[in-house]
Write a protein that holds these residues in place. Structure first.
Motif, PDB file in Angstrom:
ATOM      1  N   LYS A   6       0.827  -1.213   0.000  1.00 42.45           N
ATOM      2  CA  LYS A   6       0.000   0.000   0.000  1.00 42.45           C
ATOM      3  C   LYS A   6       0.859   1.260   0.000  1.00 42.45           C
ATOM      4  O   LYS A   6       0.556   2.231  -0.698  1.00 42.45           O
ATOM      5  CB  LYS A   6      -0.940   0.014   1.218  1.00 42.45           C
ATOM      6  N   ILE A   7       1.951   1.239   0.755  1.00 41.31           N
ATOM      7  CA  ILE A   7       2.836   2.399   0.812  1.00 41.31           C
ATOM      8  C   ILE A   7       3.518   2.616  -0.536  1.00 41.31           C
ATOM      9  O   ILE A   7       3.593   3.747  -1.036  1.00 41.31           O
ATOM     10  CB  ILE A   7       3.872   2.233   1.941  1.00 41.31           C
ATOM     11  N   VAL A   8       4.022   1.538  -1.134  1.00 44.81           N
ATOM     12  CA  VAL A   8       4.709   1.651  -2.426  1.00 44.81           C
ATOM     13  C   VAL A   8       3.752   2.165  -3.491  1.00 44.81           C
ATOM     14  O   VAL A   8       4.109   3.029  -4.298  1.00 44.81           O
ATOM     15  CB  VAL A   8       5.311   0.279  -2.834  1.00 44.81           C
ATOM     16  N   LEU A   9       2.529   1.664  -3.510  1.00 46.02           N
ATOM     17  CA  LEU A   9       1.559   2.127  -4.496  1.00 46.02           C
ATOM     18  C   LEU A   9       1.148   3.573  -4.256  1.00 46.02           C
ATOM     19  O   LEU A   9       0.980   4.347  -5.203  1.00 46.02           O
ATOM     20  CB  LEU A   9       0.326   1.222  -4.491  1.00 46.02           C
ATOM     21  N   PHE A  10       1.017   3.951  -2.991  1.00 47.14           N
ATOM     22  CA  PHE A  10       0.639   5.323  -2.671  1.00 47.14           C
ATOM     23  C   PHE A  10       1.731   6.305  -3.092  1.00 47.14           C
ATOM     24  O   PHE A  10       1.446   7.368  -3.646  1.00 47.14           O
ATOM     25  CB  PHE A  10       0.366   5.455  -1.172  1.00 47.14           C
ATOM     26  N   LEU A  11       2.974   5.932  -2.851  1.00 48.02           N
ATOM     27  CA  LEU A  11       4.081   6.820  -3.198  1.00 48.02           C
ATOM     28  C   LEU A  11       4.455   6.751  -4.677  1.00 48.02           C
ATOM     29  O   LEU A  11       5.224   7.584  -5.155  1.00 48.02           O
ATOM     30  CB  LEU A  11       5.306   6.495  -2.336  1.00 48.02           C
ATOM     31  N   GLY A  12       3.954   5.751  -5.367  1.00 49.64           N
ATOM     32  CA  GLY A  12       4.240   5.634  -6.791  1.00 49.64           C
ATOM     33  C   GLY A  12       5.656   5.165  -7.091  1.00 49.64           C
ATOM     34  O   GLY A  12       6.227   5.506  -8.126  1.00 49.64           O
ATOM     35  N   LEU A  13       6.212   4.390  -6.189  1.00 43.42           N
ATOM     36  CA  LEU A  13       7.575   3.895  -6.386  1.00 43.42           C
ATOM     37  C   LEU A  13       7.599   2.731  -7.373  1.00 43.42           C
ATOM     38  O   LEU A  13       6.590   2.080  -7.616  1.00 43.42           O
ATOM     39  CB  LEU A  13       8.159   3.448  -5.045  1.00 43.42           C
ATOM     40  N   PHE A  14       8.745   2.455  -7.925  1.00 46.48           N
ATOM     41  CA  PHE A  14       8.995   1.304  -8.799  1.00 46.48           C
ATOM     42  C   PHE A  14       8.130   1.291 -10.048  1.00 46.48           C
ATOM     43  O   PHE A  14       7.661   0.254 -10.501  1.00 46.48           O
ATOM     44  CB  PHE A  14       8.829  -0.018  -8.042  1.00 46.48           C
ATOM     45  N   GLY A  15       7.918   2.443 -10.627  1.00 43.61           N
ATOM     46  CA  GLY A  15       7.235   2.494 -11.915  1.00 43.61           C
ATOM     47  C   GLY A  15       5.760   2.184 -11.842  1.00 43.61           C
ATOM     48  O   GLY A  15       5.095   2.431 -10.854  1.00 43.61           O
ATOM     49  N   GLY A  16       5.254   1.601 -12.894  1.00 40.39           N
ATOM     50  CA  GLY A  16       3.816   1.403 -13.023  1.00 40.39           C
ATOM     51  C   GLY A  16       3.322   0.019 -12.683  1.00 40.39           C
ATOM     52  O   GLY A  16       2.375  -0.446 -13.305  1.00 40.39           O
ATOM     53  N   PHE A  17       3.968  -0.672 -11.747  1.00 38.82           N
ATOM     54  CA  PHE A  17       3.467  -1.987 -11.372  1.00 38.82           C
ATOM     55  C   PHE A  17       2.121  -1.844 -10.675  1.00 38.82           C
ATOM     56  O   PHE A  17       1.906  -0.937  -9.884  1.00 38.82           O
ATOM     57  CB  PHE A  17       4.441  -2.704 -10.435  1.00 38.82           C
ATOM     58  N   SER A  18       1.226  -2.769 -10.970  1.00 35.29           N
ATOM     59  CA  SER A  18      -0.101  -2.704 -10.359  1.00 35.29           C
ATOM     60  C   SER A  18      -0.082  -3.380  -8.988  1.00 35.29           C
ATOM     61  O   SER A  18       0.886  -4.044  -8.607  1.00 35.29           O
ATOM     62  CB  SER A  18      -1.126  -3.404 -11.252  1.00 35.29           C
ATOM     63  N   GLU A  19      -1.181  -3.236  -8.281  1.00 37.76           N
ATOM     64  CA  GLU A  19      -1.295  -3.860  -6.968  1.00 37.76           C
ATOM     65  C   GLU A  19      -1.250  -5.381  -7.083  1.00 37.76           C
ATOM     66  O   GLU A  19      -0.719  -6.057  -6.211  1.00 37.76           O
ATOM     67  CB  GLU A  19      -2.595  -3.419  -6.295  1.00 37.76           C
ATOM     68  N   ASN A  20      -1.783  -5.917  -8.166  1.00 36.05           N
ATOM     69  CA  ASN A  20      -1.768  -7.372  -8.359  1.00 36.05           C
ATOM     70  C   ASN A  20      -0.351  -7.927  -8.403  1.00 36.05           C
ATOM     71  O   ASN A  20      -0.108  -9.039  -7.946  1.00 36.05           O
ATOM     72  CB  ASN A  20      -2.512  -7.756  -9.638  1.00 36.05           C
ATOM     73  N   PHE A  21       0.584  -7.177  -8.973  1.00 36.46           N
ATOM     74  CA  PHE A  21       1.973  -7.627  -9.037  1.00 36.46           C
ATOM     75  C   PHE A  21       2.519  -7.865  -7.631  1.00 36.46           C
ATOM     76  O   PHE A  21       3.156  -8.876  -7.364  1.00 36.46           O
ATOM     77  CB  PHE A  21       2.827  -6.592  -9.775  1.00 36.46           C
ATOM     78  N   TYR A  22       2.246  -6.943  -6.738  1.00 32.50           N
ATOM     79  CA  TYR A  22       2.747  -7.066  -5.370  1.00 32.50           C
ATOM     80  C   TYR A  22       1.963  -8.103  -4.567  1.00 32.50           C
ATOM     81  O   TYR A  22       2.542  -8.869  -3.804  1.00 32.50           O
ATOM     82  CB  TYR A  22       2.703  -5.711  -4.662  1.00 32.50           C
ATOM     83  N   VAL A  23       0.645  -8.124  -4.746  1.00 34.88           N
ATOM     84  CA  VAL A  23      -0.194  -9.031  -3.959  1.00 34.88           C
ATOM     85  C   VAL A  23      -0.007 -10.480  -4.385  1.00 34.88           C
ATOM     86  O   VAL A  23       0.071 -11.373  -3.542  1.00 34.88           O
ATOM     87  CB  VAL A  23      -1.679  -8.613  -4.069  1.00 34.88           C
TER      88      VAL A  23
END
Length: 130
Positions: free
Chosen positions: A36-53
């Motif tokens: 959630k933090i990485v997605l909120f800050l927009g780190l590591f390019g355009g990976f979606s939440e599914n990639f991390y989950v």
């Protein structure tokens, strides 16, 4: 690691299954928060939440669940790690079975990633063995 070595060996064997489950749950919670933090800050390019989950989090969880065994086991660390990894793979097999029954194909990706994390911990055992 020194504080773990002060614990009696018989008690360390008892702690292995309990601590493995607790660390697995903690790793899952912390990786979801980190996602959630990485997605909120927009780190590591355009990976979606599914990639991390479905990929990153299960690999980390699988790795941590086996790595804690290497720390706690008083002897036969690699054998104990392989046994714990096998138990997790059997558990993930049950999860995969129910994912197929429910047509949740995304769940199979998470299962494969978690099994990969367990395998990576076993494969890299020599790097962090004492």
């Amino acid at each position: 690691m020194e504080s773990v070595e002060k614990i009696p060996n018989w008690f360390r064997w008892i702690l292995i299954p309990i601590v493995t489950v607790v660390i697995t749950l903690l790793a899952a919670i912390l990786t979801n928060i980190a996602t959630k933090i990485v997605l909120f800050l927009g780190l590591f390019g355009g990976f979606s939440e599914n990639f991390y989950v479905y990929l990153v989090s299960p690999v980390i969880v699988g790795f941590c669940s086996v790595y804690v065994t290497f720390i706690l086991a008083p002897n036969a660390k690699k054998t104990t790690g392989i046994i714990v990894a096998t138990m997790w793979v059997l558990f993930y097999g049950i999860v995969a079975y129910f994912s197929v029954l429910n047509n949740d194909w995304g769940g199979l990706i998470g299962v494969a990633a978690a099994v990969t994390g367990c395998w990576l911990a076993i494969y890299n055992f020599d790097e962090y063995a004492e």
